[in-house]
Design a protein around this motif. Structure first.
Motif, mmCIF file in Angstrom:
data_model
loop_
_atom_site.group_PDB
_atom_site.id
_atom_site.type_symbol
_atom_site.label_atom_id
_atom_site.label_comp_id
_atom_site.label_asym_id
_atom_site.label_seq_id
_atom_site.Cartn_x
_atom_site.Cartn_y
_atom_site.Cartn_z
ATOM 1 N N GLY A 33 0.817 -1.217 0.000
ATOM 2 C CA GLY A 33 0.000 0.000 0.000
ATOM 3 C C GLY A 33 0.841 1.254 0.000
ATOM 4 O O GLY A 33 0.319 2.362 0.146
ATOM 5 N N CYS A 34 2.152 1.096 -0.128
ATOM 6 C CA CYS A 34 3.041 2.257 -0.158
ATOM 7 C C CYS A 34 2.926 2.975 -1.493
ATOM 8 O O CYS A 34 2.851 2.340 -2.544
ATOM 9 C CB CYS A 34 4.496 1.829 0.058
ATOM 10 N N LEU A 35 2.899 4.303 -1.402
ATOM 11 C CA LEU A 35 2.944 5.138 -2.605
ATOM 12 C C LEU A 35 4.375 5.656 -2.706
ATOM 13 O O LEU A 35 4.753 6.600 -2.016
ATOM 14 C CB LEU A 35 1.954 6.295 -2.484
ATOM 15 N N GLY A 83 1.659 -0.954 7.836
ATOM 16 C CA GLY A 83 2.109 -1.629 6.625
ATOM 17 C C GLY A 83 3.206 -0.910 5.872
ATOM 18 O O GLY A 83 3.669 -1.394 4.837
ATOM 19 N N CYS A 84 3.621 0.250 6.348
ATOM 20 C CA CYS A 84 4.599 1.017 5.590
ATOM 21 C C CYS A 84 5.980 0.369 5.678
ATOM 22 O O CYS A 84 6.439 -0.001 6.744
ATOM 23 C CB CYS A 84 4.670 2.457 6.080
ATOM 24 N N ARG A 85 6.621 0.243 4.506
ATOM 25 C CA ARG A 85 7.924 -0.425 4.472
ATOM 26 C C ARG A 85 8.974 0.390 3.731
ATOM 27 O O ARG A 85 10.030 -0.126 3.412
ATOM 28 C CB ARG A 85 7.793 -1.805 3.798
ATOM 29 N N SER A 86 8.696 1.669 3.482
ATOM 30 C CA SER A 86 9.682 2.438 2.726
ATOM 31 C C SER A 86 9.733 3.898 3.151
ATOM 32 O O SER A 86 8.692 4.541 3.330
ATOM 33 C CB SER A 86 9.370 2.373 1.230
ATOM 34 N N ALA A 88 10.640 6.088 1.249
ATOM 35 C CA ALA A 88 10.291 6.855 0.057
ATOM 36 C C ALA A 88 8.776 6.909 -0.138
ATOM 37 O O ALA A 88 8.293 7.400 -1.151
ATOM 38 C CB ALA A 88 10.959 6.254 -1.177
ATOM 39 N N CYS A 89 8.023 6.416 0.853
ATOM 40 C CA CYS A 89 6.562 6.379 0.748
ATOM 41 C C CYS A 89 5.965 7.722 1.141
ATOM 42 O O CYS A 89 6.386 8.349 2.108
ATOM 43 C CB CYS A 89 6.012 5.280 1.652
ATOM 44 N N VAL A 90 4.951 8.178 0.386
ATOM 45 C CA VAL A 90 4.281 9.442 0.702
ATOM 46 C C VAL A 90 2.773 9.237 0.909
ATOM 47 O O VAL A 90 2.004 10.196 0.861
ATOM 48 C CB VAL A 90 4.530 10.511 -0.395
ATOM 49 N N GLU A 93 -1.854 7.905 4.619
ATOM 50 C CA GLU A 93 -2.401 6.930 5.569
ATOM 51 C C GLU A 93 -1.304 6.107 6.246
ATOM 52 O O GLU A 93 -1.560 5.413 7.226
ATOM 53 C CB GLU A 93 -3.386 5.996 4.852
ATOM 54 N N HIS A 94 -0.112 6.171 5.715
ATOM 55 C CA HIS A 94 1.027 5.455 6.314
ATOM 56 C C HIS A 94 1.866 6.357 7.211
ATOM 57 O O HIS A 94 2.845 5.904 7.791
ATOM 58 C CB HIS A 94 1.936 4.880 5.208
ATOM 59 N N LEU A 95 1.488 7.626 7.284
ATOM 60 C CA LEU A 95 2.335 8.599 7.975
ATOM 61 C C LEU A 95 1.688 9.075 9.260
ATOM 62 O O LEU A 95 0.467 9.182 9.352
ATOM 63 C CB LEU A 95 2.602 9.803 7.057
HETATM 64 ZN ZN LIG Z 1 4.082 3.341 3.031
#
Ligand SMILES: [Zn+2]
Length: 132
Positions: A33-35, A83-86, A88-90, A93-95
């Motif tokens: 789900g990472c962008l 679920g965030c694994r990076s 570099a993700c923006v 919902e992961h932040l």
């Molecule tokens: Zn993420």
């Protein structure tokens, strides 16, 4: 003269052109789900976005424009539990905005999942005298 980089504020005007430019750097969601940011990365893999003549960390930009203004002194955690694994993700919902110490605690917990939360005391505890 050096220009002061203004703080990002939730609700501040962002032109359609800037929005389009931002999303043009963002991938479709990966299996977590990472962008992921396909634009410029700096340091240890953090996404960088140029906005109104200044360089911002893209995940901080994303959080500020889509969630809320980052409280002073807070850092943005890429939340492992969501679920965030990076880095570099923006994906907003992961932040999450957290204090630096909380951010460090979480990073440590992810890196050393089996570490005991509390270290054992450096000196052995004195055994209390036995009750008669
Ligand atoms: Zn993420």
């Amino acid at each position: 003269m050096a220009r002061v980089k203004p703080d990002l504020k939730y609700g501040q005007p962002v032109s359609e052109k800037d929005w389009a430019r931002f999303w043009s750097f963002v991938s479709t969601p990966d299996e977590n789900g990472c962008l992921l940011w396909r634009g410029h990365l700096v340091g240890r893999g953090y996404a960088q976005f140029g906005f109104k003549g200044h360089g911002y960390q893209a995940h901080r930009w994303s959080y500020s424009m889509l969630v809320r203004t980052i409280p002073k002194g807070y850092e943005i955690d890429h939340v492992y539990a969501r679920g965030c694994r990076s880095k570099a993700c923006v994906n907003p919902e992961h932040l999450q905005a957290v204090t630096p110490s909380e951010n460090m605690r979480r990073a440590y917990a992810v890196k050393f999942p089996n570490a005991k939360r509390h270290r054992p005391p450096l000196r052995p505890r004195l055994t209390p005298p036995e009750a008669p």
